[in-house]
Design a protein around this motif. Structure first.
Motif, PDB file in Angstrom:
ATOM      1  N   PRO A 106     -15.400  54.527 -71.398  1.00  0.00           N
ATOM      2  CA  PRO A 106     -15.147  53.494 -72.274  1.00  0.00           C
ATOM      3  C   PRO A 106     -15.418  53.942 -73.739  1.00  0.00           C
ATOM      4  CG  PRO A 106     -16.548  52.701 -70.505  1.00  0.00           C
ATOM      5  CD  PRO A 106     -16.667  54.222 -70.398  1.00  0.00           C
ATOM      6  N   VAL A 107     -14.419  53.525 -74.609  1.00  0.00           N
ATOM      7  CA  VAL A 107     -14.625  53.797 -76.192  1.00  0.00           C
ATOM      8  C   VAL A 107     -16.162  53.413 -76.613  1.00  0.00           C
ATOM      9  CG1 VAL A 107     -13.852  53.195 -78.507  1.00  0.00           C
ATOM     10  CG2 VAL A 107     -12.011  53.248 -76.385  1.00  0.00           C
ATOM     11  N   SER A 108     -16.479  52.236 -76.493  1.00  0.00           N
ATOM     12  CA  SER A 108     -17.842  51.893 -76.980  1.00  0.00           C
ATOM     13  C   SER A 108     -19.021  52.665 -76.464  1.00  0.00           C
ATOM     14  CB  SER A 108     -18.156  50.225 -76.910  1.00  0.00           C
ATOM     15  OG  SER A 108     -17.990  50.003 -75.547  1.00  0.00           O
ATOM     16  N   ILE A 109     -19.264  53.168 -75.298  1.00  0.00           N
ATOM     17  CA  ILE A 109     -19.972  53.783 -74.475  1.00  0.00           C
ATOM     18  C   ILE A 109     -19.720  55.270 -75.066  1.00  0.00           C
ATOM     19  CG2 ILE A 109     -21.045  54.533 -72.500  1.00  0.00           C
ATOM     20  CD1 ILE A 109     -21.411  52.057 -72.794  1.00  0.00           C
ATOM     21  N   THR A 138     -21.135  60.645 -76.896  1.00  0.00           N
ATOM     22  CA  THR A 138     -20.894  61.737 -77.881  1.00  0.00           C
ATOM     23  C   THR A 138     -22.035  62.418 -78.220  1.00  0.00           C
ATOM     24  OG1 THR A 138     -18.974  60.360 -78.823  1.00  0.00           O
ATOM     25  CG2 THR A 138     -19.731  62.160 -80.048  1.00  0.00           C
ATOM     26  N   PRO A 139     -23.228  61.816 -78.704  1.00  0.00           N
ATOM     27  CA  PRO A 139     -24.608  62.624 -78.760  1.00  0.00           C
ATOM     28  C   PRO A 139     -24.830  63.369 -77.583  1.00  0.00           C
ATOM     29  CG  PRO A 139     -24.825  60.302 -79.942  1.00  0.00           C
ATOM     30  CD  PRO A 139     -23.472  60.318 -78.841  1.00  0.00           C
ATOM     31  N   VAL A 140     -24.728  62.869 -76.411  1.00  0.00           N
ATOM     32  CA  VAL A 140     -25.130  63.665 -75.426  1.00  0.00           C
ATOM     33  C   VAL A 140     -24.386  64.723 -74.948  1.00  0.00           C
ATOM     34  CG1 VAL A 140     -25.373  63.408 -72.775  1.00  0.00           C
ATOM     35  CG2 VAL A 140     -26.142  61.686 -74.089  1.00  0.00           C
ATOM     36  N   VAL A 141     -22.875  64.718 -75.322  1.00  0.00           N
ATOM     37  CA  VAL A 141     -21.947  65.659 -75.171  1.00  0.00           C
ATOM     38  C   VAL A 141     -22.456  66.849 -76.119  1.00  0.00           C
ATOM     39  CG1 VAL A 141     -19.441  66.701 -75.707  1.00  0.00           C
ATOM     40  CG2 VAL A 141     -20.190  64.593 -74.302  1.00  0.00           C
ATOM     41  N   ARG A 142     -22.684  66.553 -77.460  1.00  0.00           N
ATOM     42  CA  ARG A 142     -23.178  67.513 -78.341  1.00  0.00           C
ATOM     43  C   ARG A 142     -24.277  68.308 -77.910  1.00  0.00           C
ATOM     44  NH1 ARG A 142     -21.620  63.521 -82.450  1.00  0.00           N
ATOM     45  NH2 ARG A 142     -23.883  62.913 -82.605  1.00  0.00           N
ATOM     46  N   LEU A 182     -11.539  58.959 -74.497  1.00  0.00           N
ATOM     47  CA  LEU A 182     -12.218  57.617 -74.353  1.00  0.00           C
ATOM     48  C   LEU A 182     -11.188  56.869 -74.238  1.00  0.00           C
ATOM     49  CD1 LEU A 182     -14.732  58.155 -77.239  1.00  0.00           C
ATOM     50  CD2 LEU A 182     -15.201  58.596 -75.049  1.00  0.00           C
ATOM     51  N   ASP A 183     -11.354  56.046 -73.389  1.00  0.00           N
ATOM     52  CA  ASP A 183     -10.269  54.841 -73.025  1.00  0.00           C
ATOM     53  C   ASP A 183     -10.866  53.767 -72.181  1.00  0.00           C
ATOM     54  OD1 ASP A 183      -7.939  53.322 -72.244  1.00  0.00           O
ATOM     55  OD2 ASP A 183      -6.815  54.995 -72.398  1.00  0.00           O
ATOM     56  N   ASP A 184     -10.798  52.385 -72.584  1.00  0.00           N
ATOM     57  CA  ASP A 184     -11.376  51.067 -72.186  1.00  0.00           C
ATOM     58  C   ASP A 184     -10.719  50.918 -70.589  1.00  0.00           C
ATOM     59  OD1 ASP A 184     -13.411  50.537 -73.910  1.00  0.00           O
ATOM     60  OD2 ASP A 184     -12.283  49.228 -74.620  1.00  0.00           O
TER      61      ASP A 184
END
Length: 296
Positions: free
Chosen positions: A99-102, A108-112, A127-129
């Motif tokens: 989802p977008v907000s998550i 995103t920081p986890v992916v980096r 990212l998509d709700d």
């Protein structure tokens, strides 16, 4: 398909210089080896082997055919080796949905951080709700909030985020602060339509439950819209704690009825295959699970 198998058998017969040797390598009967070679020669319309009681030798056609078979076997073995590497070492592209907000605030920081640790892995983050079709979209891992409906998929629960009931100071000043759950029926709610029962809420305190039916003029399927509308003073909403903790700390939002529990949101890492799981998928699920547990 049969001839592909027979090409492999022919390759092993030539390498072993005998039907018996090929039979031992492949784990099948010598008579089956002989039959497969005969059928192969029949299908391609020429003799490949000169057979005597003492030895086998290649015909001219057999020499040419053996070169092709050798290339096919080599490609097959190389492909198997590449697949085994994918199973054992994290590499290639990992496609993740959330989802977008998550995705913006947590994932995103986890992916980096994951990319810094595993430098051979590329990430495609969708990212998509809306819940995406993991098979059709070729998604490796989907981070979902709420119940899993796809029976063919596998879900690892990362944990639970509590929901916080919130409103802006401006909204509270204008409409008042509810002191008990029953008073929520008189307030304007921002309705999140992705919930199974968005107008019905259960509040728990010391094992006592109160059920409330709420109403609101603004309905949306997007958590970001709810968040921005909360900040703008449009109404009341229950959001997962991770999305509003900073706003509560900064005073942009206030938590309502903190002594009442309005439920938790389960967070899941969803994937397609447990048996043939590639290393990049397995390690990402372990990584995101560790990061989630560190946050809560």
């Amino acid at each position: 398909m049969d001839n592909l198998r027979r090409m492999v058998i022919f390759f092993h017969v030539v390498k072993a210089q005998s039907f018996s040797g090929a039979a031992r390598q492949l784990g099948i009967a010598r008579s089956a080896i002989s039959r497969h070679i005969s059928l192969l020669e029949r299908d391609i319309g020429t003799r490949l082997l000169n057979r005597t009681t003492r030895q086998l030798s290649l015909t001219e056609a057999g020499k040419t055919y053996f070169q092709s078979c050798a290339r096919i076997v080599a490609e097959s073995e190389a492909a198997t080796q590449r697949i085994n590497q994918l199973q054992d070492e994290p590499r290639g592209t990992l496609k993740i949905a959330a989802p977008v907000s998550i995705g913006n605030q947590f994932l995103t920081p986890v992916v980096r951080a994951f990319m810094q640790r595993y430098t051979e892995v590329n990430i495609e983050l969708l990212l998509d709700d809306e819940i995406v079709d993991m098979v059709a979209e070729n998604i490796d891992v989907s981070i979902r909030v709420g119940w899993l409906h796809d029976s063919s998929l596998i879900a690892k629960k990362l944990g639970d985020w509590p929901r916080f009931l919130c409103a802006s100071p401006g909204y509270i000043e204008k409409h008042g602060r509810p002191e008990i759950p029953a008073q929520l029926t008189d307030h304007e709610w921002i309705i999140f339509t992705r919930l199974s029962a968005p107008h019905h809420w259960t509040f728990t305190k010391n094992k006592r439950q109160e059920q409330v039916q709420v109403k609101g003029r603004l309905r949306t399927n997007n958590a970001g819209v709810i968040h921005s509308s909360l900040l703008a003073g449009v109404g009341i909403a229950a959001q997962i704690s991770f999305l509003v903790e900073e706003d509560i700390s900064s005073g942009q939002l206030e938590r309502l009825l903190p002594e009442w529990d309005c439920g938790k949101a389960g967070v899941y890492a969803v994937y397609q295959d447990r048996i043939y799981q590639q290393a990049k998928v397995r390690l990402f699920i372990e990584f995101v699970s560790e990061e989630f547990n560190r946050l809560i």
